[in-house]
Design a protein around this motif. Structure first.
Motif, PDB file in Angstrom:
ATOM      1  N   LEU A 245       0.821  -1.203   0.000  1.00 38.20           N
ATOM      2  CA  LEU A 245       0.000   0.000   0.000  1.00 38.20           C
ATOM      3  C   LEU A 245       0.855   1.254   0.000  1.00 38.20           C
ATOM      4  N   PRO A 246       0.427   2.292  -0.736  1.00 36.82           N
ATOM      5  CA  PRO A 246       1.126   3.573  -0.674  1.00 36.82           C
ATOM      6  C   PRO A 246       0.744   4.308   0.611  1.00 36.82           C
ATOM      7  N   PRO A 247       1.528   5.318   1.005  1.00 36.65           N
ATOM      8  CA  PRO A 247       1.183   6.093   2.202  1.00 36.65           C
ATOM      9  C   PRO A 247       0.097   7.112   1.891  1.00 36.65           C
ATOM     10  N   PHE A 248      -0.472   7.704   2.918  1.00 37.04           N
ATOM     11  CA  PHE A 248      -1.358   8.842   2.742  1.00 37.04           C
ATOM     12  C   PHE A 248      -0.498  10.049   2.382  1.00 37.04           C
ATOM     13  N   GLN A 249      -0.945  10.827   1.437  1.00 37.92           N
ATOM     14  CA  GLN A 249      -0.171  11.971   0.965  1.00 37.92           C
ATOM     15  C   GLN A 249      -0.442  13.192   1.833  1.00 37.92           C
ATOM     16  N   VAL A 250       0.474  13.480   2.734  1.00 42.47           N
ATOM     17  CA  VAL A 250       0.363  14.640   3.611  1.00 42.47           C
ATOM     18  C   VAL A 250       1.720  15.326   3.672  1.00 42.47           C
ATOM     19  N   GLU A 251       1.738  16.553   4.150  1.00 44.07           N
ATOM     20  CA  GLU A 251       2.992  17.274   4.310  1.00 44.07           C
ATOM     21  C   GLU A 251       3.706  16.787   5.572  1.00 44.07           C
ATOM     22  N   CYS A 252       4.956  16.394   5.431  1.00 41.99           N
ATOM     23  CA  CYS A 252       5.739  15.899   6.562  1.00 41.99           C
ATOM     24  C   CYS A 252       6.402  17.066   7.273  1.00 41.99           C
ATOM     25  N   ARG A 253       6.006  17.275   8.511  1.00 40.46           N
ATOM     26  CA  ARG A 253       6.621  18.327   9.327  1.00 40.46           C
ATOM     27  C   ARG A 253       7.756  17.759  10.178  1.00 40.46           C
ATOM     28  N   ASP A 254       7.591  16.517  10.641  1.00 38.85           N
ATOM     29  CA  ASP A 254       8.597  15.876  11.496  1.00 38.85           C
ATOM     30  C   ASP A 254       8.349  14.371  11.444  1.00 38.85           C
ATOM     31  N   SER A 255       9.345  13.615  10.994  1.00 38.46           N
ATOM     32  CA  SER A 255       9.170  12.170  10.850  1.00 38.46           C
ATOM     33  C   SER A 255       9.425  11.390  12.146  1.00 38.46           C
ATOM     34  N   THR A 256       9.790  12.111  13.229  1.00 38.32           N
ATOM     35  CA  THR A 256      10.038  11.432  14.500  1.00 38.32           C
ATOM     36  C   THR A 256       8.814  10.647  14.956  1.00 38.32           C
TER      37      THR A 256
END
Length: 309
Positions: A245-256
């Motif tokens: 499955l692909p990820p949901f397309q959102v803006e990444c602010r912090d991947s922590t």
């Protein structure tokens, strides 16, 4: 899926891993050897991979508990108070009268990518005699994540004491996969759900094919292998079904904490008898909420997120 009668008052999911104070530094870019960059902002938050996942499950309405260790210092008090605030049972959290609580210094660039430096403190002073086996075995799921030092030996001993109907989920992280498959074999052989990212899987197996590696690992007795692929989504197999499955397309602010948040969504769905595909989609959904906020748990939702799932 394995199941057992859930006893009122006992946690459905217990986490066992390091507890750390996270000092997150926002930087222009991640500096390499002999490079310089500048710090734009510093935030402090409570962390630890298993703790992040357990807090996420608590937010979704599950009864949760935690096994870990902190010192009687200010960071330790904050870490314990945070778990209590998030409705996580801390009756089996160990308090050390000496030493310092764990901490992680994180550096996050403008794209949300990160580099982490771990100071384990008293995290690595946990012995098997410190753990209440009845407490663990009365839960439905035990979720294991990594330690830097000797508490790994305690986890090795613990997996041999688990009841057969207890589901063991395991997210080894980079620290553990670098130990090699041989040293992890005892845990992996008992694991029901392996939650691992693609790079870690390559390190662990030496293969660049995540599909082939997942199938090979299932021969070790694993029920489900989940490969977290970051921006490429997720791959999972249970020996009968395969999901990509692909990820949901959102803006990444912090991947922590993104991987820990995925674990939250996957385990919640699995315990609620979702299909493998739905469980992966649930993991992607919770991870997508996490990366839109700073820190590992501030963006994690409650279970109303599943109303239109």
């Amino acid at each position: 899926m394995k199941s057992k009668n859930f006893k009122t008052g006992k946690p459905q999911v217990v986490g066992f891993g390091a507890l750390n104070m996270d000092l997150l530094h926002q930087v222009d870019y991640l500096a390499g050897a002999d490079e310089e960059t500048f710090i734009k902002n510093v935030t402090t938050s409570c962390g630890g991979s298993a703790a992040n996942t357990i807090i996420g499950l608590s937010k979704l309405g599950l009864k949760t508990g935690y096994i870990g260790k902190v010192a009687r210092d200010d960071p330790g008090k904050i870490l314990k108070s945070n778990l209590i605030k998030e409705n996580v049972d801390t009756s089996h959290l160990l308090l050390s009268s000496h030493g310092r609580s764990g901490r992680v210094m994180g550096f996050i660039d403008l794209k949300g990518q990160r580099a982490l430096y771990v100071d384990p403190g008293v995290n690595d002073d946990i012995l098997i005699r410190d753990i209440d086996l009845e407490y663990v075995n009365q839960s439905q799921v035990l979720h294991l994540t990594s330690f830097v030092g000797d508490s790994f030996k305690t986890q090795l001993k613990l997996v041999g004491e688990l009841e057969d109907d207890l589901i063991l989920s395991f997210d080894p992280g980079r620290i553990y996969v670098e130990k090699g498959l041989k040293k992890l074999k005892k845990i992996i052989e008992r694991t029901d759900i392996l939650l691992i990212n693609e790079i870690e899987l390559q390190v662990l197996t030496g293969s660049s094919s995540y599909q082939e590696s997942a199938v090979e690992l299932q021969k070790e007795g694993l029920e489900i292998v989940v490969v977290k692929r970051g921006a490429e989504g997720v791959y999972a197999t249970n020996g009968e079904d395969e999901v990509d499955l692909p990820p949901f397309q959102v803006e990444c602010r912090d991947s922590t904490g993104a991987g820990d948040a995925f674990n939250t969504g996957f385990l919640y769905a699995h315990l609620n008898h979702f299909s493998l595909k739905e469980s992966c989609r649930s993991g992607n959904l919770i991870a997508s909420r996490c990366i839109q906020s700073e820190g590992a748990t501030s963006g994690l939702p409650d279970n109303s997120i599943f109303e239109n799932f």
